[in-house]
Motif scaffolding. Structure first.
Motif, short mmCIF file in Angstrom:
data_model
loop_
_atom_site.label_atom_id
_atom_site.label_comp_id
_atom_site.label_asym_id
_atom_site.label_seq_id
_atom_site.Cartn_x
_atom_site.Cartn_y
_atom_site.Cartn_z
N LYS A 1 1.89 62.55 5.20
CA LYS A 1 3.14 61.71 5.38
C LYS A 1 3.86 62.31 6.35
O LYS A 1 4.42 61.55 7.41
CB LYS A 1 3.86 61.61 4.10
CG LYS A 1 3.04 60.96 2.89
CD LYS A 1 4.02 60.78 1.77
CE LYS A 1 4.67 61.95 1.02
NZ LYS A 1 3.56 63.06 0.62
N SER A 2 4.07 63.52 6.30
CA SER A 2 5.15 64.25 7.13
C SER A 2 4.57 64.46 8.72
O SER A 2 5.09 64.04 9.77
CB SER A 2 5.41 65.64 6.78
OG SER A 2 6.40 65.56 5.71
N THR A 3 3.22 64.53 8.69
CA THR A 3 2.58 64.60 9.93
C THR A 3 2.50 63.35 10.46
O THR A 3 2.73 63.46 12.03
CB THR A 3 1.05 65.02 9.43
OG1 THR A 3 1.10 66.18 8.76
CG2 THR A 3 0.33 65.42 10.72
N PHE B 1 12.80 59.19 9.11
CA PHE B 1 13.40 60.05 7.90
C PHE B 1 12.28 60.78 7.07
O PHE B 1 11.40 60.05 6.72
CB PHE B 1 14.08 59.28 6.77
CG PHE B 1 15.20 58.40 7.60
CD1 PHE B 1 15.13 57.11 8.46
CD2 PHE B 1 16.65 58.76 7.27
CE1 PHE B 1 16.29 56.64 8.90
CE2 PHE B 1 17.66 58.08 7.77
CZ PHE B 1 17.39 56.96 8.53
N ASP B 2 12.23 62.03 7.07
CA ASP B 2 11.41 62.82 6.43
C ASP B 2 11.88 63.38 5.04
O ASP B 2 12.49 64.41 5.20
CB ASP B 2 10.67 63.87 7.09
CG ASP B 2 9.56 64.52 6.34
OD1 ASP B 2 8.93 64.01 5.29
OD2 ASP B 2 8.72 65.60 7.00
N GLU B 3 11.65 62.71 3.87
CA GLU B 3 12.26 63.21 2.61
C GLU B 3 13.72 63.74 2.95
O GLU B 3 13.98 64.77 2.55
CB GLU B 3 11.30 64.25 2.15
CG GLU B 3 9.86 63.77 1.66
CD GLU B 3 9.31 64.58 0.76
OE1 GLU B 3 10.03 65.21 0.03
OE2 GLU B 3 8.15 64.80 0.99
N PRO B 4 14.41 62.69 3.28
CA PRO B 4 16.01 63.32 3.85
C PRO B 4 16.77 63.77 2.48
O PRO B 4 17.78 64.18 2.64
CB PRO B 4 16.62 61.89 4.30
CG PRO B 4 15.76 60.69 3.76
CD PRO B 4 14.27 61.18 3.64
#
Ligand code: ATP
Ligand code: MG
Lengths: 243, 224
Positions: A40-42, A163-166
């Motif tokens: 997901k982050s990637t 937004f990465d797990e803000p």
């Protein structure tokens, strides 16, 4: 309009993103869910080249980049069409809240200091932090830092906000204020791609949810369908686990 | 044991103080040049420009690996024999050059370590908003590295001030050279060198006070 075709990312011999296709309409709010380590982050990091994909085509508005061939200019153009909100806020530690927001406007967009400052104050007002304009990040709470982080990304006016797990790094007491701010961003029909584990927030804010597993988008659809009647067995298992 | 000749010592103080500006001038110019050179070397060591990297490594290795005195002699007495434009070079210039290159090598390593000490998230945030490499270095990374490196760099500056005393071996009449001349006239070596030692000491102590203020200033953003 965002079009991603065949996006592939490997770390060594492991394929972390496996031939991803993804379209996002203007103003659409897309939430990505999935187990830990599924890319997901990637995916988000590849969309603005914090990680360099091995293959694929990324089109964001008028910017179109072939990942395999992307040069310095392509990469900068892509990054300027996106903005990123980090899990750990990543505010510039040597800049005040206001300067954090001004930085991209002055350095990257070449706007005048006065104009950038006016815009930064406007954004700080929207994030409810006007009184913290001259505070350095070290003097702000986690929730305040993340609101500045979102403000920094808003001010750029990028086609796509990532937004990465803000809220994952936040103490529970600050999660609400950050989600509230994201709701306000969403109300303006800003195109957003959000990775989050906050399922009720996802259900509420998303036009569409993507479920990722093993570097692929396994299932996607409007929250009502995807969350109430998941088809894929892996998604069913995931939803049982996160409640 | 004989008593110290205090009158002689007091009389010597203003004479040696007269050479403090030259000492500080050499140290200050060399420090500014060394800082600029060291930053360039350090940035190169971090981003690794192909074809340039080995040259930088060689430079740093040589100037850290040989004594400052040898380097000064090499510049002042040696190089003009090989490179004819350098015959014009005077002792002060040679000393500044030597100090610059010598300390740039040390400071480059300190700055490189400081740059790698800046949190990865700071680089990524700068990249994510579309900054060029140069903008990221100038505006985000180097200012934060400066804070990390500051105590070490001030220590090198102190070393540099003391290092200017070697210029007297190139025939420069700076604090040390002047003291040497005075002493060989009066034969009061102990008194003379004690006076110059105390003057160096005071200069360094004053600077150490400045160091504390500098560190507070650079740390301002990080105070809670
Ligand atoms: N720089 C890297 N080098 C090597 N492997 C990496 C790197 N970054 C990520 N990975 C691997 O890629 C895979 C996907 O990582 P990613 O961070 O995208 O997962 P994620 O879905 O965001 O997980 P989480 O929910 O825990 O944040 C993981 O197996 C991870 O170990
Ligand atoms: Mg992640």
């Amino acid at each position: 309009m965002i079009r991603v075709r065949g996006l592939t990312k490997r770390f060594g011999t492991t394929t972390v993103l496996d031939d991803i296709d993804l379209d996002i309409a203007d103003g659409e709010r897309v939430v990505v869910i999935g187990p830990s380590g599924t890319g997901k982050s990637t995916l988000l990091r590849c969309l603005n080249f914090l990680d360099r994909p091995e293959a694929g085509r990324i089109e964001i508005g008028s910017v179109s980049v072939d990942a395999a061939r992307a040069g310095r200019r392509d990469i900068l153009a892509l990054r300027r069409a996106t903005s990123f909100v980090f899990q750990n806020y990543a505010l510039f530690a040597n800049r005040t809240a206001k300067e954090n927001i001004m930085e991209a406007l002055v350095t990257v967009q070449g706007r005048s200091k006065a104009e950038a400052e006016a815009r930064a104050m406007e954004v700080l007002g929207e994030t409810g932090l006007a009184d913290k304009a001259d505070s350095y990040p070290a003097a702000l709470s986690g929730g305040q830092q993340q609101r500045v982080g979102i403000g920094r990304a808003m001010a750029i006016g990028a086609e796509l906000m990532l937004f990465d797990e803000p809220t994952s790094a936040l103490d529970p007491e600050w999660v609400g204020e950050v989600l509230d701010l994201m709701r306000r961003v969403a109300e303006r029909r800003q195109t957003m791609l959000i990775v989050t584990h906050e399922m009720s927030f996802a259900r509420e804010i998303a036009d569409r949810i993507l479920f990722m597993d093993g570097g692929r988008i396994v299932e996607q659809g409007p929250p009502a369908d995807l969350l109430s009647s998941p088809r894929d067995e892996r998604l069913q298992r995931f939803l049982r686990r996160v409640g | 044991m004989r008593a110290l000749d205090l009158d002689y010592m007091l009389g010597l103080v203003p004479v040696i103080l007269g050479y403090v500006p030259l000492t500080l001038f050499m140290a200050a110019v060399a420090m500014v040049c060394a800082l600029i050179l060291a930053s360039l070397l350090a940035v190169e060591r971090v981003v690794r420009v192909p074809g340039l990297d080995w040259l930088v490594i060689l430079f740093i290795s040589f100037f850290r690996g040989t004594p400052l005195l040898v380097q000064l002699f090499l510049f002042y007495y040696g190089l003009p024999q090989v490179v004819s434009v350098l015959t014009q070079i005077n002792g002060v210039t040679a000393a500044i050059m030597g100090l610059t290159l010598h300390f740039a090598a040390y400071m480059a390593e300190a700055i490189r370590a400081a740059i790698t000490g800046v949190d990865r998230s700071q680089w990524e945030a700068a990249q994510s908003i579309g900054m060029t490499q140069g903008q990221m270095m100038r505006r985000i990374v180097l200012p934060q590295a400066a804070r990390i490196a500051a105590p070490t760099l001030v220590n090198y500056f102190i070393d540099m001030i003391k290092g200017t005393s070697l210029a007297f071996t190139l025939g420069v009449t700076e604090m040390m050279g002047a003291t040497q001349k005075e002493a060989s006239g009066s034969f009061l070596y102990f008194e003379a060198f004690l006076v110059v030692a105390v003057i160096y000491w005071i200069i360094v102590e004053v600077l150490s006070q400045g160091q504390k203020q500098l560190e507070t200033r650079l740390g301002r953003a990080f105070a809670r």
